[in-house]
Design an enzyme around this catalytic site. Structure first.
Site, PDB file in Angstrom:
ATOM      1  CG  HIS A  26      -5.920  -1.858   1.493  1.00  0.00           C
ATOM      2  ND1 HIS A  26      -7.214  -1.610   1.954  1.00  0.00           N
ATOM      3  CD2 HIS A  26      -4.859  -1.041   2.244  1.00  0.00           C
ATOM      4  CE1 HIS A  26      -6.928  -0.886   3.132  1.00  0.00           C
ATOM      5  NE2 HIS A  26      -5.807  -0.098   2.865  1.00  0.00           N
ATOM      6  CB  CYS A  80      -6.402  -1.684   6.477  1.00  0.00           C
ATOM      7  SG  CYS A  80      -5.109  -0.299   6.618  1.00  0.00           S
ATOM      8  CD  GLU A  95      -8.625  -3.798  -0.320  1.00  0.00           C
ATOM      9  OE1 GLU A  95      -8.114  -4.907   0.375  1.00  0.00           O
ATOM     10  OE2 GLU A  95      -8.912  -2.787   0.330  1.00  0.00           O
TER      11      GLU A  95
HETATM   12  N1  GLN Z   1      -6.790   4.192  10.001  1.00  0.00           N
HETATM   13  C1  GLN Z   1      -5.888   3.293   9.988  1.00  0.00           C
HETATM   14  C2  GLN Z   1      -4.314   3.746   9.585  1.00  0.00           C
HETATM   15  O1  GLN Z   1      -4.317   4.847   9.255  1.00  0.00           O
HETATM   16  C3  GLN Z   1      -6.236   2.124   8.906  1.00  0.00           C
HETATM   17  C4  GLN Z   1      -6.288   2.674   7.446  1.00  0.00           C
HETATM   18  C5  GLN Z   1      -6.979   1.811   6.539  1.00  0.00           C
HETATM   19  O2  GLN Z   1      -7.771   1.044   6.974  1.00  0.00           O
HETATM   20  N2  GLN Z   1      -6.712   1.924   5.366  1.00  0.00           N
HETATM   21  O3  GLN Z   1      -3.404   2.773  10.020  1.00  0.00           O
END
Ligand code: GLN
Length: 526
Positions: free
Chosen positions: A504, A378, A506
Site C-alpha cells: 500500500h 493490493c 498510499e
Molecule cells: N483481500 C486480499 C488479501 O488479503 C487483499 C487485501 C487488501 O487489498 N488489503 O490478500
C-alpha cells in the site's frame, strides 16, 4: 523534558480533531520541536483492523504493522512523522492488558477497578515514558459526555494534576450558525466546557469550529464564560483545503498560546516555506484530471489515504485530480466502457472478500486492452493478475483462493504463513517489508532506487509457480521480497502505465513528500 497536549472534542463528532491535532503537531515541529501524535479511541475492539470500512473508514497501517485509525494517516501526512503501534490505543487494548495481567496474578489478589487500574494503564500509555519527544499530542476519539470516554478523561484529569504545567488541554467545539436568527451560537460550547469542568478538567485552549467567521465579540464571550484567555480562543473556519488549517492556526497564534501555557519562550514565528509553496501550487492546480476509483465502499473515508495521495500527487503535477468513485459491484462487461468513459486513469482499490471482485477484473481487462493507465493496489493488483491469467494466459478458470474456489489455476494463493490462522485480528501480513526492484524496470526508474520498503496488509499473494508464464506473456514481476521471494509488484512495460502493487504505497505519501508511484501515475495521465 516531555510535555503533553490533550485534544478532546465536544458538541458533535466529525469536527476534525485529527486535523487540528496534526496542525498543532506540525506548527510545533516547525519551531524545531520533536513531536508525536497518538490517538486513543474509546471502543472495545483491540484495533480497527476487524472493522468494516463503513463503520470506521479506512484502516491505516503503521510501519511496524499495527492496524489503526485513519487519523494516523493525517498525522503522518501533515508532519512526516512515522507512527508506530504506540500511537494507536483503544479501550479494548487497555482492558486486554489489564485483564491479562490480572490472569497472571500480577495484581496480587487486589480487586481490579476502572479507577485506578484502567486509568493507570491509560496514563502509562499517554505518558509513553520515553524521553524521545518534546511534545506528545494525544487525541481522544469520540465526544465529551460519551460514557465510553469517561476513563480517558479521568486519566487526563489525573495527569494534569500530576504533571502541573507540563500538560495542556485543547478542546474543540462547534459554534452553529442559525440562519433564521442570523446568529452564531456559543451555548453548545459553554455546555461542553462545563461538562469538561464537571469532570475536573479546565480546557486551556478552545478551538471553535465554525462555518462563518467569528467576531472578536463572540470570542471574547466564549473566553469569559469558559475561563479561557482570549488568545487561547481560536477559530477553525471551513477552509478550501484541510492543508490550509495549520496556516490559519498559526496566524491566530495557537502554537504561541500553547507554548506560553507551558511557560516556554515563544520566539520567532517560523516561515514554513515548503508548506506555503505547496499551498501556492494547490491554489494554481485547477485543471482537472479524471481518475476512476474502482472499489466497493461508496464512502469518502474508506479510501482516505488513496484519495489524499492522488490529490497530493496532482498538486505537485499542477493539476486537480478529480476522483470518480466507480462501484465495482455495478461494473459489467456490457457497461464497463460507459462506466470508465472520460477517465484519464483508473485505480483499482484494495479490499477484502469476494463482493465486487468480478467488476474489478472487468475494469482491469478494459483498461489493459484500451491502454488506459491503471494502478492496482493490493486486491486491485491481485485482480489485474487474475484478469491477465483469464484473458492472456488462457486460464478461463483462473482465480484467487479468497474467492472460495479451488481451481487448478489459483494464480492468487493464500500465503503459506496464513494457512492455519483462525484468529481474524492482527494476523495478516502487516507493516513494512523490504522489496527489491528489477534494475531496468519502470518502477526502479520511478523510485530512483532498487531497494524500497513498503507497508502491507494482506493474506493472499501472487502464486510464484506462474512467474515464468506471466513474464513470457508480457506481465513482469518487477518487485520481490528479498527474503520470502513474494511478488510485490507486477507491471506491463508495453503499456503506458499498468502497475499493480501488493503493498500500500498510499500510507506513506505525505504533503511534503508525495509518493513516487502516485506522482508518476498522475504525471502520465495529466
Ligand atoms: N483481500 C486480499 C488479501 O488479503 C487483499 C487485501 C487488501 O487489498 N488489503 O490478500
Amino acid at each position: 523534558m516531555t510535555r503533553y497536549i490533550f485534544v478532546t472534542g465536544g458538541v458533535v463528532s466529525s469536527l476534525g480533531k485529527g486535523i487540528v491535532s496534526s496542525s498543532i503537531g506540525m506548527l510545533l515541529q516547525a519551531r524545531g520541536y520533536k513531536i508525536t501524535i497518538q490517538k486513543f479511541d474509546p471502543y472495545i475492539n483491540i484495533d480497527p483492523g476487524t472493522l468494516n470500512p463503513y463503520e470506521h473508514g479506512e484502516c491505516y497501517v503503521t510501519v511496524d504493522g499495527m492496524e489503526t485509525d485513519l487519523d494516523l494517516g493525517h498525522y503522518e501526512r501533515f508532519t512526516g512523522i512515522r507512527t508506530t503501534r504506540n500511537n494507536s490505543v483503544t479501550t479494548g487494548r487497555i482492558y486486554k492488558t489489564v485483564i491479562d495481567r490480572e490472569r497472571r496474578g500480577d495484581y496480587l489478589g487486589k480487586t481490579i477497578q476502572v479507577v485506578p487500574h484502567i486509568t493507570d494503564e491509560i496514563k502509562h500509555r499517554m505518558r509513553r515514558d520515553d524521553d524521545e519527544f518534546d511534545f506528545v499530542i494525544t487525541e481522544i476519539g469520540g465526544t465529551i459526555g460519551d460514557i465510553e470516554s469517561a476513563p480517558f478523561l479521568e486519566a487526563i484529569r489525573q495527569l494534569r494534576w500530576e504533571l502541573g504545567n507540563k500538560a495542556v488541554s485543547v478542546h474543540l467545539t462547534y459554534v452553529p450558525y442559525l440562519k433564521a436568527a442570523d446568529e452564531l451560537k456559543t451555548k453548545p460550547t459553554q455546555h461542553s466546557v462545563k461538562e469538561m469542568q464537571g469532570m475536573g478538567i479546565q480546557p486551556d485552549v478552545l478551538v471553535l469550529r465554525t462555518e462563518k467567521h467569528l467576531s472578536d465579540g463572540v470570542r471574547q464571550k466564549v473566553a469569559s464564560f469558559c475561563n479561557v484567555d482570549l488568545e487561547c480562543v481560536v477559530q477553525s473556519e471551513d477552509m478550501p483545503s484541510i492543508y490550509d488549517v495549520p496556516v490559519s492556526m498559526q496566524t491566530q497564534g495557537i502554537d504561541a498560546a500553547i507554548l506560553r501555557k507551558f511557560g516556554i519562550p515563544v520566539g520567532e514565528r517560523p516561515s514554513m516555506a515548503s508548506w506555503h509553496k505547496f499551498l501556492e501550487l494547490q491554489r494554481h492546480a485547477t485543471r482537472e484530471v479524471h481518475v476512476g476509483l474502482v472499489g466497493k465502499y461508496d464512502l469518502q473515508d474508506a479510501y482516505k489515504s488513496i484519495r489524499e495521495s492522488l490529490n497530493l500527487a496532482g498538486i505537485y503535477n499542477e493539476v486537480k485530480v478529480k476522483i470518480h468513485f466507480i462501484n465495482s459491484e455495478e461494473v459489467t462487461a456490457d457497461n464497463v466502457a460507459q462506466k470508465l468513459e472520460g477517465m484519464a486513469g483508473v485505480l483499482i482499490c484494495p479490499g477484502f472478500g469476494t463482493r465486487g471482485i468480478e467488476g474489478k477484473i472487468i475494469a482491469a481487462q478494459y483498461t489493459r486492452t484500451h491502454d488506459i493507465p491503471t494502478f492496482g493496489i493490493c486486491l486491485g493488483m491481485q485482480m489485474m493478475v487474475i484478469e491477465f491469467a483469464r484473458n492472456v494466459l488462457g486460464y478461463a478458470d483462473a482465480n484467487s483462493k479468497e474467492m472460495d474456489t479451488e481451481t487448478p489455476h489459483n494464480v492468487i494463493d493464500i500465503m503459506e504463513s496464513q494457512k492455519n490462522i483462525t484468529n481474524m485480528g492482527g494476523t495478516m501480513r502487516l507493516g513494512a517489508y523490504k522489496c527489491n526492484l528489477l534494475a531496468d524496470s519502470r518502477v526502479a526508474e520511478i523510485y530512483g532506487s532498487c531497494e524500497i520498503s513498503e507497508r502491507h496488509r494482506h493474506r493472499y499473494e501472487f502464486n510464484n509457480k506462474y512467474i515464468d508464464e506471466y513474464e513470457a506473456h508480457g506481465m513482469k514481476c518487477t518487485g520481490r521480497n528479498p527474503e520470502s521471494d513474494l511478488v510485490e509488484i507486477v507491471e506491463i512495460p508495453d503499456k503506458k502505465w499498468y502497475i499493480g502493487t501488493q503493498f500500500h504505497p498510499e500510507y506513506s505519501s505525505t504533503v511534503l513528500n508525495p509518493h513516487p508511484l502516485f506522482m508518476d501515475f498522475v504525471k502520465t495521465i495529466k
